[in-house]
Design a protein around this motif. Structure first.
Motif, short mmCIF file in Angstrom:
data_model
loop_
_atom_site.label_atom_id
_atom_site.label_comp_id
_atom_site.label_asym_id
_atom_site.label_seq_id
_atom_site.Cartn_x
_atom_site.Cartn_y
_atom_site.Cartn_z
N LYS A 23 0.85 -1.19 0.00
CA LYS A 23 0.00 0.00 0.00
C LYS A 23 0.88 1.24 0.00
N THR A 24 0.26 2.38 -0.29
CA THR A 24 0.96 3.65 -0.19
C THR A 24 0.11 4.61 0.64
N ARG A 25 0.76 5.59 1.21
CA ARG A 25 0.07 6.63 1.98
C ARG A 25 0.70 7.97 1.66
N GLN A 26 -0.11 8.94 1.36
CA GLN A 26 0.38 10.27 1.01
C GLN A 26 0.17 11.21 2.19
N ARG A 31 5.16 10.58 -0.18
CA ARG A 31 4.43 9.33 -0.43
C ARG A 31 5.23 8.19 0.22
N ASP A 64 4.47 7.28 12.96
CA ASP A 64 3.84 5.97 12.78
C ASP A 64 4.34 5.05 13.90
#
Length: 225
Positions: A23-26, A31, A64
Protein backbone atom coordinates in the motif's frame (compact mmCIF):
# COMPACT_ATOMS: atom_id res chain seq x y z
CA UNK A 1 9.12 -2.08 10.90
CA UNK A 2 12.05 -0.22 9.36
CA UNK A 3 11.51 3.23 7.93
CA UNK A 4 13.72 3.90 4.90
CA UNK A 5 14.35 7.46 3.73
CA UNK A 6 15.93 8.26 0.35
CA UNK A 7 16.79 11.74 -0.89
CA UNK A 8 16.77 11.14 -4.64
CA UNK A 9 14.34 9.34 -6.92
CA UNK A 10 17.06 7.01 -8.21
CA UNK A 11 17.79 5.92 -4.64
CA UNK A 12 14.13 5.20 -3.85
CA UNK A 13 13.51 3.36 -7.13
CA UNK A 14 16.50 1.12 -6.46
CA UNK A 15 14.83 0.08 -3.18
CA UNK A 16 11.32 -0.26 -4.64
CA UNK A 17 12.59 -2.60 -7.35
CA UNK A 18 13.11 -5.23 -4.64
CA UNK A 19 10.02 -4.46 -2.52
CA UNK A 20 6.72 -6.26 -2.57
CA UNK A 21 4.55 -3.18 -2.25
CA UNK A 22 1.30 -3.55 -0.30
CA UNK A 23 0.00 0.00 0.00
CA UNK A 24 0.96 3.65 -0.19
CA UNK A 25 0.07 6.63 1.98
CA UNK A 26 0.38 10.27 1.01
CA UNK A 27 1.17 12.85 3.70
CA UNK A 28 1.68 16.30 2.22
CA UNK A 29 4.23 15.83 -0.54
CA UNK A 30 5.67 12.64 0.98
CA UNK A 31 4.43 9.33 -0.43
CA UNK A 32 5.19 6.35 1.81
CA UNK A 33 5.46 2.90 0.24
CA UNK A 34 4.61 0.05 2.64
CA UNK A 35 5.55 -3.52 1.91
CA UNK A 36 8.03 -6.35 2.34
CA UNK A 37 11.74 -6.24 1.60
CA UNK A 38 13.41 -9.63 1.78
CA UNK A 39 10.69 -10.83 4.10
CA UNK A 40 10.77 -7.85 6.47
CA UNK A 41 8.19 -5.08 6.83
CA UNK A 42 9.43 -1.70 5.63
CA UNK A 43 8.10 1.74 4.83
CA UNK A 44 10.13 3.59 2.20
CA UNK A 45 9.78 7.19 1.11
CA UNK A 46 11.40 9.93 -0.93
CA UNK A 47 12.34 12.97 1.13
CA UNK A 48 13.90 15.16 -1.51
CA UNK A 49 17.34 16.76 -1.24
CA UNK A 50 18.37 18.84 1.76
CA UNK A 51 17.90 18.98 5.50
CA UNK A 52 14.42 20.52 5.61
CA UNK A 53 13.00 17.89 3.26
CA UNK A 54 14.74 15.13 5.22
CA UNK A 55 13.40 16.47 8.53
CA UNK A 56 9.82 16.54 7.21
CA UNK A 57 9.99 12.97 5.91
CA UNK A 58 11.56 11.70 9.13
CA UNK A 59 8.92 13.42 11.25
CA UNK A 60 6.14 11.80 9.22
CA UNK A 61 7.68 8.33 9.55
CA UNK A 62 8.42 8.73 13.25
CA UNK A 63 4.75 9.49 13.97
CA UNK A 64 3.84 5.97 12.78
CA UNK A 65 3.92 3.77 15.92
CA UNK A 66 4.86 0.72 13.85
CA UNK A 67 8.15 2.30 12.76
CA UNK A 68 10.82 0.95 15.11
CA UNK A 69 13.94 2.36 13.47
CA UNK A 70 14.94 4.82 10.76
CA UNK A 71 17.53 4.14 8.06
CA UNK A 72 18.63 6.91 5.73
CA UNK A 73 20.15 5.31 2.67
CA UNK A 74 21.65 6.80 -0.46
CA UNK A 75 24.76 8.31 -1.98
CA UNK A 76 27.39 10.73 -0.71
CA UNK A 77 30.73 12.28 -1.53
CA UNK A 78 33.78 10.69 0.03
CA UNK A 79 36.28 12.83 1.90
CA UNK A 80 39.37 10.60 2.08
CA UNK A 81 42.02 10.08 -0.57
CA UNK A 82 42.02 6.30 -0.08
CA UNK A 83 38.28 5.99 -0.76
CA UNK A 84 36.84 4.84 -4.07
CA UNK A 85 33.51 5.20 -5.81
CA UNK A 86 31.24 2.37 -4.66
CA UNK A 87 32.68 2.17 -1.15
CA UNK A 88 30.19 2.18 1.71
CA UNK A 89 30.22 4.49 4.72
CA UNK A 90 28.44 3.17 7.80
CA UNK A 91 27.77 6.00 10.22
CA UNK A 92 28.82 5.80 13.84
CA UNK A 93 27.95 9.47 14.33
CA UNK A 94 26.23 12.08 12.22
CA UNK A 95 26.94 15.81 12.40
CA UNK A 96 24.93 18.84 11.37
CA UNK A 97 28.19 20.31 10.10
CA UNK A 98 26.88 23.70 9.02
CA UNK A 99 25.17 24.43 12.33
CA UNK A 100 27.17 27.35 13.74
CA UNK A 101 26.37 29.54 16.75
CA UNK A 102 30.07 30.02 17.56
CA UNK A 103 29.88 33.85 17.64
CA UNK A 104 27.94 33.53 20.91
CA UNK A 105 28.75 29.96 22.06
CA UNK A 106 32.38 29.54 21.03
CA UNK A 107 33.58 26.14 19.80
CA UNK A 108 30.66 24.42 21.53
CA UNK A 109 28.40 26.12 18.99
CA UNK A 110 29.99 24.42 15.98
CA UNK A 111 28.00 21.44 14.77
CA UNK A 112 25.36 19.20 16.31
CA UNK A 113 26.53 15.61 16.65
CA UNK A 114 24.31 12.55 17.09
CA UNK A 115 25.52 9.06 17.99
CA UNK A 116 24.23 6.08 16.00
CA UNK A 117 22.77 2.97 17.61
CA UNK A 118 25.64 0.48 17.97
CA UNK A 119 23.45 -2.53 17.23
CA UNK A 120 22.41 -1.07 13.89
CA UNK A 121 26.04 -0.30 13.04
CA UNK A 122 26.97 -3.91 13.76
CA UNK A 123 24.22 -5.26 11.50
CA UNK A 124 25.21 -2.88 8.72
CA UNK A 125 28.80 -4.15 8.92
CA UNK A 126 27.55 -7.74 8.66
CA UNK A 127 25.46 -6.77 5.63
CA UNK A 128 28.42 -5.11 3.88
CA UNK A 129 30.64 -8.10 4.66
CA UNK A 130 28.07 -10.52 3.23
CA UNK A 131 28.05 -8.53 -0.03
CA UNK A 132 31.85 -8.17 -0.10
CA UNK A 133 31.52 -4.38 -0.32
CA UNK A 134 34.44 -2.27 0.96
CA UNK A 135 33.21 -0.19 3.88
CA UNK A 136 34.35 2.24 6.50
CA UNK A 137 32.73 3.04 9.84
CA UNK A 138 32.92 6.77 10.31
CA UNK A 139 31.30 10.14 10.69
CA UNK A 140 28.79 11.54 8.24
CA UNK A 141 28.85 15.32 7.80
CA UNK A 142 25.61 16.96 6.70
CA UNK A 143 25.43 20.38 5.05
CA UNK A 144 22.96 22.06 2.74
CA UNK A 145 25.78 22.18 0.23
CA UNK A 146 27.05 20.04 -2.64
CA UNK A 147 30.79 20.45 -2.15
CA UNK A 148 32.59 21.42 -5.34
CA UNK A 149 35.19 23.96 -4.22
CA UNK A 150 38.46 23.32 -2.45
CA UNK A 151 37.58 25.84 0.25
CA UNK A 152 34.41 23.88 1.07
CA UNK A 153 36.46 20.75 1.61
CA UNK A 154 39.08 22.52 3.73
CA UNK A 155 36.46 24.19 5.94
CA UNK A 156 34.59 20.95 6.59
CA UNK A 157 37.67 18.87 7.34
CA UNK A 158 39.06 21.65 9.51
CA UNK A 159 36.01 21.39 11.74
CA UNK A 160 35.22 17.66 11.41
CA UNK A 161 38.49 15.94 10.45
CA UNK A 162 37.19 12.44 11.16
CA UNK A 163 34.26 12.71 8.75
CA UNK A 164 34.22 9.99 6.12
CA UNK A 165 31.68 11.53 3.77
CA UNK A 166 29.60 14.62 3.11
CA UNK A 167 25.92 14.71 2.16
CA UNK A 168 22.78 16.78 2.65
CA UNK A 169 20.21 14.84 4.71
CA UNK A 170 21.66 12.56 7.39
CA UNK A 171 22.07 15.17 10.13
CA UNK A 172 18.42 16.17 9.92
CA UNK A 173 17.30 12.53 9.96
CA UNK A 174 19.49 11.92 13.01
CA UNK A 175 18.19 14.94 14.91
CA UNK A 176 14.51 14.18 14.31
CA UNK A 177 14.85 10.45 14.99
CA UNK A 178 16.65 11.24 18.25
CA UNK A 179 13.86 13.61 19.26
CA UNK A 180 11.34 10.79 18.73
CA UNK A 181 13.55 8.23 20.54
CA UNK A 182 13.87 6.13 17.38
CA UNK A 183 17.21 4.42 16.72
CA UNK A 184 18.67 5.52 13.40
CA UNK A 185 21.40 4.67 10.93
CA UNK A 186 22.82 6.52 7.93
CA UNK A 187 24.24 4.42 5.09
CA UNK A 188 26.02 6.10 2.21
CA UNK A 189 27.51 4.59 -0.94
CA UNK A 190 30.13 6.88 -2.45
CA UNK A 191 29.16 8.30 -5.84
CA UNK A 192 32.22 10.58 -5.95
CA UNK A 193 35.25 11.50 -3.86
CA UNK A 194 35.91 15.17 -3.17
CA UNK A 195 39.70 14.95 -3.40
CA UNK A 196 39.70 13.22 -6.79
CA UNK A 197 40.27 15.54 -9.73
CA UNK A 198 37.50 13.97 -11.84
CA UNK A 199 34.91 14.51 -9.10
CA UNK A 200 32.08 16.02 -11.27
CA UNK A 201 32.43 13.24 -13.84
CA UNK A 202 32.39 10.64 -11.08
CA UNK A 203 29.07 11.86 -9.66
CA UNK A 204 27.25 12.04 -13.01
CA UNK A 205 28.44 8.60 -14.12
CA UNK A 206 28.26 6.69 -10.87
CA UNK A 207 25.23 8.05 -8.95
CA UNK A 208 22.86 5.43 -10.36
CA UNK A 209 25.34 2.62 -9.73
CA UNK A 210 25.82 3.86 -6.18
CA UNK A 211 22.04 3.95 -5.68
CA UNK A 212 21.74 0.30 -6.73
CA UNK A 213 24.53 -0.72 -4.40
CA UNK A 214 22.97 1.20 -1.52
CA UNK A 215 19.71 -0.67 -2.14
CA UNK A 216 21.54 -3.99 -1.99
CA UNK A 217 23.02 -3.03 1.35
CA UNK A 218 19.64 -2.07 2.81
CA UNK A 219 18.20 -5.39 1.62
CA UNK A 220 20.97 -7.33 3.37
CA UNK A 221 20.61 -5.11 6.43
CA UNK A 222 16.85 -5.63 6.71
CA UNK A 223 17.34 -9.39 6.44
CA UNK A 224 19.35 -9.22 9.70
CA UNK A 225 16.76 -7.21 11.66
Amino acid sequence: MTGIICAMESELQAVLEHMIEEKTRQVGQVRIHYGMLDGKKVAACLSGVGKVNAAMATTILCQDPEIERIVNVGVAGGLKEEQSVGDLVISDEVAQADFDTSPIDGEAGIGLVFKVDEGLVEKACLAAHSLNIPYRIGGVATQDLFMSREEDYKKLLGRFPESACSEMEGGAVAQVATAFNKPFLVLRTLSDVAVHNDNPLEFSEFAKMASRQAANVIRAFCALI
